[in-house]
Design a protein around this motif. Sequence first.
Motif: not given
Lengths: 630, 372
Positions: A72, A76-77, A80, A86, A88, A90, A92, A95
């Motif tokens: 992440v 992307d936080k 997603l 989430f 930064k 992490d 996952t 995506s």
Amino acid sequence: MVNTFDNRDDKRNNNGFNKQDNQKMSPFKKIFYRVKAFFAVPANVILVVTVVVLLGLTVYPLFLLVLNTFIVHSSDKSALASYGTFSKGDYTVFSWVKLLTQTDYNYARNNFFIPFFNSVKTAVLSATIAIIIGGLVAFLVTRTNLKFKRFISIVFIFPYVMPTWTLAQFWLNLFKNNQLPGAMSNGFMASVFNIYMPENFVFGLFPMVIVYGIHYAPFAYLFVGSILKNMDANLEESAVILKAKRFKIIRKITFPIVKPAILSTFLLVFASVMGSYTAAVYLGTPVGFYVLSTKIKAMVSVGQAQSYIMGCFLIAVGIMVMTVNNLITGKRKSYTTVTGKSSQISFIDLKKLKNVISICLVVFVFSITILPLFSFALESVINVPGTYQLSNLTLDYWIAKPGAILDNSGLDAGLFYEETIWKAMWNSLRLSLTVAFLAGTGGMLIGYGVARRRGTKLATFVSNLAFFPYLVPAMALGAVYLAVAVKFSFLHNTMLILVIVGFIKYLPFATRAGTNSMLQLSAEIEEAAIIVNVPWWKRMLRIIFPIQKSSFISGYLLPFTSCMRELSLFALLIGTGTQTLTYLLMYFSQKNSSQYSNALTLLIIVIVLVIQFVVKKTTGASIDKGVGGS
Amino acid sequence: MPEIILKNITKKWGKFVGVKDMSMVIENRAFITLLGPSGCGKTTTLRMIAGLETPTEGQIIIDNQVVFDSEKGINIGASKRSVGFIFQNYALWPHMTVRQNISFGLEQLKWNKEQIKERVDELLEMLKIEQFDKRYPSELSGGQQQRVAIARTLAPKPKVLFMDEPLSNLDAKLRQEMRTELKRLHADTNSTFVYVTHDQLEAMALATKVCLLDEGVVQQFDPPLVIYDKPKNLFVADFVGNPTMNFINCKAKKGTEANLLELEFLGFKAHFTANDMVDLRHRDVILGVRPEHMPIRKNGKIHATAYSTLPSGMETTVKVMYKKELLTSVVFGSIDYAIDQDIDIDIISNNLILFDKETTERIAIGKIDIYN
């Protein structure tokens, strides 16, 4: 004679320093001697160093790219958010899930599947056009009594030397008009002839395919042409003697022989177009026609991990294409390289059509190579875009003092007085020079290592490894190194990362040039110097380099010119301090700043051509030599 | 004293054996030729001695110094073995003039300028290429390039000189000339020469000793005339000599004395008198007869027909057919027989050779007497 060959092995004793035991070496010592002997050969040292460096600069970054699709990033936080909260860093899979499956607002469709199929469509059609145009010209030049062959064969390669966006810019200069989205000014056709072309003629798939097709046509021309030229005329002559008709000969003999070359050209162009960014950003983005490469760039700021995923897809396509290509050429090689001693076959007589075809071809070649330059020059001196009148001409965009110009782009001086331009020029030049030096030297050394140890597993591995970046489309390679910059933040927005990525991208070309020229040089030339005790570096500098000077300089020239006009590769990695000329160009075109972008395009082309000309005149090296063309 | 000793040298590439367990002593100031068909390992051997190729196993000693030893991990590079090497394609540096080509090696050895100039002038004169000193190799003919290559190699005064088919790129006339020069050069320079060739005439004409190789194994290492007259096996007998030796299948049985045999071949019966005792192990043997030992003469014992005649001026090779067996005879002078003409031949020599058909080894040298 010293008798050391007595076989006294059975008389083992425990004294390790005993003479007999000296003969029966410990396995450790044996390995040590082996290794020492191995590294006493400079070619081996080069190959091993190359393996280490290239694994570190290609394979590891690729791994980082894949890894980063699961990380992440700050952008992307919010991307997603619908899957949970989430922070930064992490890990996952969301995506992937989002990009490939989310149906809200047709997310997956709009952001992945449509751009992906647009890319494939563009690439397939461009490759087809490139082959039709290039193959036809190659055939006409090598097999018929066409006129103006010399002019056509020289000028036709031009588009390949010029930046990809040249033709895109030219297209817009000609056809854009104020009826299209983006409130543009009128282009030449609309303004002078009152011809207003519809949107899907000026923007989108059609012009992109034309532009890429023409840009890569020289590729097909060089590949197919060199085979047609070197083909043993006996093959056709024997068919003539057997009373086969001309057309049948072409269909049954000539075409099958060039078919592998056509297939490889198709695949190479396909892969290049898949990863190309420039023409797409000119001709696709303004009307929302996205391809994978433009989508990657757009996605970086809103969902970085997803742009990495698209990068992975691009690379997968590249690798697939190359695998297919190797399967094809590997099997067919045996008859694509037929050469013969017999003289050129009699040319096909074009009869009445001769003059018509010749003139059409000259006009065509002229309008895709020389006309664009005039167009850029013209557009750069027009004060109010769209008005082609003498009174509207100005040199302000070249030479006005700061403050004299009001422009969308925010610049206010002529190109030559604009600090941003000079800075970008300096960046472009030092970047290109460094990349050319590194890639050229690297390619030469790798070529030396590979040629000297030819046939060994190590050499084969290295030459494959050095060729590997070729499989990675430019835009994807940019994405790879964006991921590297995430991990090693000191590289972020630096010149160094541009240098590295440029080095990696152009190494395959330089290695190919280096290997070819080293293979031409018999090992004995070097051994003659070994015998008289010339150290390795001196052999390289005094013997090998001077002899193969021109092809090595081609190995430097190719990365240099490519780098000067490169944008796709650097688009993701350039920061405020490292702007290049091409990056500014993209900025100008986004800001609809027609005079600046035309002036700058012209400037870049002139720089590239001048340097190429100077190098060619002074050293005899040329790009086509490096490419291995005719 | 630059004596070269090879001990149990083996060279393998993967599973392919290039040279197999070769041992050889090359005496000081010898002129050795390594002879054999292509792919027999002669160039590999030469390159291993010179240090351009690394043997898989064995030991090489040059001038009492061990330069290679697989067991002890010694491998002295080519540059430190003080040898000269002339390559098949000369390997002249195309970007240097003749003078620069010759002096480059001397510069590496840190000779001073006057010494270099003196030595280069001396060599240019010796090889009669003074007028070319400012030319580039591409501006010279093959023979001149060859001379430059020799000059360049001789410049540092190597005690050992290796040559890899140095004359194979020259035309026949020039090759003959250069052979003469090389032989003089050998005498003048006092060096040891090791010379690779596939041309048996060249090997015979030049060498003090010929080393004949086949499939990486030494077949015979002897002076040229010994090789010619006393070949150790069928391969040597067949490879050396032009036109090649006649091989006639025979049945043999022991005679009344230890050096006597009874032979049967082509319907004839003959006594074979060997120069030494014969150890006959198998009944099937092969009689080797050099063409010059099979003269054509009236009332010869073998009534044959002329199959084809190949005059070359000084001598004439006559192919003779007898009972579907094609034999070769050489006649001095120029004669032309009509095809299928009847001619008689004889077998007359004290140097007829008998080989064991199964082992292909030589078992005896002697003469025969056809009595029936």
